[in-house]
Design an enzyme around this catalytic site. Structure first.
Site, PDB file in Angstrom:
ATOM      1  N   HIS A   1       0.985  -1.166   0.044  1.00 44.98           N
ATOM      2  CA  HIS A   1       0.002  -0.034   0.070  1.00 44.98           C
ATOM      3  C   HIS A   1       0.974   1.112   0.015  1.00 44.98           C
ATOM      4  O   HIS A   1       0.662   2.174  -0.802  1.00 44.98           O
ATOM      5  CB  HIS A   1      -0.819   0.268   1.212  1.00 44.98           C
TER       6      HIS A   1
ATOM      7  N   LYS B   1     -17.015  -6.788   5.581  1.00 45.66           N
ATOM      8  CA  LYS B   1     -15.732  -7.238   5.971  1.00 45.66           C
ATOM      9  C   LYS B   1     -15.860  -7.421   7.462  1.00 45.66           C
ATOM     10  O   LYS B   1     -15.177  -6.318   8.370  1.00 45.66           O
ATOM     11  CB  LYS B   1     -14.659  -6.515   5.676  1.00 45.66           C
TER      12      LYS B   1
ATOM     13  N   ARG C   1      -2.021  -5.865  -8.441  1.00 48.51           N
ATOM     14  CA  ARG C   1      -0.922  -6.846  -8.194  1.00 48.51           C
ATOM     15  C   ARG C   1      -0.798  -7.922  -9.337  1.00 48.51           C
ATOM     16  O   ARG C   1       0.152  -7.960 -10.022  1.00 48.51           O
ATOM     17  CB  ARG C   1      -1.072  -7.491  -6.816  1.00 48.51           C
TER      18      ARG C   1
ATOM     19  N   SER D   1      -2.688  -7.799   2.849  1.00 47.93           N
ATOM     20  CA  SER D   1      -2.932  -7.591   4.073  1.00 47.93           C
ATOM     21  C   SER D   1      -3.347  -8.850   4.946  1.00 47.93           C
ATOM     22  O   SER D   1      -2.710  -9.201   5.895  1.00 47.93           O
ATOM     23  CB  SER D   1      -4.268  -6.602   4.752  1.00 47.93           C
TER      24      SER D   1
END
Ligand code: ADP
Length: 173
Positions: free
Chosen positions: A23, A47, A97, A135
């Protein structure tokens, strides 16, 4: 009359549970390209298993980005495009990514374009050493006692290890 090239303000939304060096690599690059970058932590009811509260994530992010004067941190709920227009951002920034990110990110970008055609999604790739980093993988490694020093700042590593220790103490009670 508006200037031909107004300096762009980018909104970088995400969960940031926890903020990783991936990040921060995206934020560092963005801070050199955009006049202003707002990193926005989502209050995401989907979440519910976040390890850190939104306030804790904001605090870790603030400490991590304080060296960049044109970067600020906020939290939000609701539609990202609405937040972009509220803060005056014309760009939504997302990290890409691998191919696995692409389908979901492209779908989000198309939806957001439909909702707010004046806001443009910009994708940014991190340095190769962060292209595998998420993460959730950092949290998993920390839970299993692995070394996370290549993936998060020392301050975030301390917070993460302390939280995981506290979690396992609570679980064993
Ligand atoms: P979200 O739940 O919105 O995916 P994340 O905090 O996981 O929130 O990610 C926020 C943004 O940062 C997303 O665009 C994600 O693709 C990107 N991102 C996450 N990790 C990396 C990384 N290692 N390199 C580049 N971008 C990343």
């Amino acid at each position: 009359m508006a200037p031909a090239n107004p300096p762009a303000h980018a909104l970088y939304p995400g969960s940031f549970d926890v903020v990783t060096l991936g990040h921060l690599d995206v934020i560092r690059r963005a801070a050199r390209i955009f006049a202003r970058v707002t990193v926005a932590v989502a209050h995401n009811p989907a979440k519910i298993y976040a390890l850190f509260t939104v306030e804790e994530r904001l605090a870790m992010l603030r400490a991590s980005v304080k060296k960049w004067r044109n970067v600020d941190v906020a939290s939000f709920s609701g539609l990202t495009v609405n937040v972009a227009s509220q803060v005056g951002a014309t760009v939504i920034l997302r990290g890409l990514r691998a191919v696995s990110d692409f389908e979901y990110e492209l779908q989000m970008a198309m939806m957001n374009d439909n909702l707010a055609p004046d806001v443009t999604t910009v994708f940014m790739a991190p340095s190769p050493q962060y292209s595998f980093l998420s993460s959730s993988s950092v949290k998993e490694i920390a839970r299993l006692g692995g070394d996370i020093s290549d993936f998060v700042t020392p301050a975030v590593a301390r917070e993460l290890i302390a939280r995981i220790r506290a979690e396992s103490v609570n679980e064993s009670c």
